[in-house]
Scaffold this motif. Structure first.
Motif: not given
Length: 337
Positions: A320-332, A308-318
């Motif tokens: 966070a922007r990358a995860l948002e662009s990829l559709g990988l929302v932090a903590d979900r 399965g897939g993991p929860t993904v978290r961002a460390d830093g603004d860059a």
């Protein structure tokens, strides 16, 4: 172009990779023309059995590609070849699909029919936008007699310029449910279609390219080939992060422009991004290209051996922007399709 010395052909998917409906995906034609001009063997390998190879090559030429009919290999051809290897010459085959599929049946020395009353010894099923209940019923009657059943492909959806439409696999599912049977599959992810494409160009170490993990990438695994997944069609960043081992691509990129420097798209290569496992989560750190971040996340998560897939978290603004662009929302965590 740095696609590596071992790739003696590019086996390129069409729907969702080169075009969506009648329109080319931005940059696809240019990338493939550069590949051809640099001496690469390019074959177009499609699970869509609705059109004849000549019609497909005409469409590709209209989009600006340099291509001949011999450069196109379809699942209709593969399905016909699978049946020809099992049936006597002239045997009757009920065709559930287009006239192009019927022509492929004729081309291998078999006899296409459209009704159970003709007493077919096999059913071949390929995509047709005109398939309805009456056609499914004729095929269902034949299947209930125990005849050979070959599905050209089992893609549940078909990309179009309007979005995802029901694919041949959705029609196959109706007959599977009604008959309690499983078809032989000719197209990706089964091996026959890709093997036919490899034999046609004499390739032993191709690069299989496509937009679907469950067909293109799994098909590459089936013929032990390296694979490139492009994020221009069906499979998403969340899907690839959660992919099972036999659907994990060797290379991962936004689109076909990556063919110009393929090695930079390899999953697991050195990159300014880093990803560390923290319990059931992945933490992304760094800065750079969004898809490069996805490659790093994939390499880190796949190495854990977890399903399965993991929860993904961002460390830093860059990050966070990358995860948002990829559709990988932090903590979900991403949900595989």
């Amino acid at each position: 172009m740095t696609d590596g010395p071992t790739h003696d052909a590019l086996l390129v998917d069409l729907d969702g990779t080169v075009y969506a409906g009648p329109r080319a995906i931005p940059g696809a034609v240019e990338a493939l023309e550069v590949a051809r001009e640099r001496g690469r063997t390019v074959s177009y390998v499609t699970n869509n059995a609705s059109r004849a190879p000549g019609a497909v090559s005409d469409h590709l030429a209209e989009l600006g590609l340099t291509v001949t009919e011999d450069d196109v290999v379809t699942s209709a051809q593969a399905g016909a070849a699978v049946l020809a290897g099992q049936l006597d010459p002239g045997a009757k085959v009920l065709v559930l699909g287009t006239d192009a599929l019927a022509d492929e049946i004729t081309g291998v020395g078999l006899t296409p029919v459209r009704a159970e009353d003709d007493e077919p010894v096999a059913v071949v099923q390929g995509h047709s936008p005109d398939t309805g209940w009456r056609q499914l019923a004729e095929a269902g009657l034949a299947l209930n007699r125990g005849v050979v059943w070959v599905a050209c492909n089992v893609d549940p959806t078909l990309p179009s310029e309007r979005g995802f439409l029901p694919g041949n696999g959705s029609m196959v599912a109706a007959l599977r449910h009604a008959s309690g049977r499983e078809p032989q599959v000719a197209g990706k992810p089964a091996a026959p279609l890709l093997r036919q494409a490899m034999e046609r160009v004499g390739a032993s170490h191709p690069l299989v390219i496509g937009d679907r993990l469950d067909t293109d990438i799994a098909g590459g695994h089936a013929v032990q080939a390296e694979t490139l997944l492009v994020l221009t069609g069906v499979s998403t960043a969340a899907d690839v992060l959660a992919a099972v081992p036999d659907q994990r691509p060797t290379y991962l990129a936004d689109d076909l422009a990556s063919l110009d420097d393929l090695e930079s798209a390899r999953v697991g290569r050195d990159d300014p991004w880093t990803a560390e496992v923290d319990g059931e989560a992945l933490v992304l750190t760094g800065d750079g290209d969004d898809v490069a971040a996805l490659r790093v996340l994939c390499a880190a998560w796949w190495a854990t051996g977890r399903d399965g897939g993991p929860t993904v978290r961002a460390d830093g603004d860059a990050a966070a922007r990358a995860l948002e662009s990829l559709g990988l929302v932090a903590d979900r965590g991403p949900t595989p399709s």
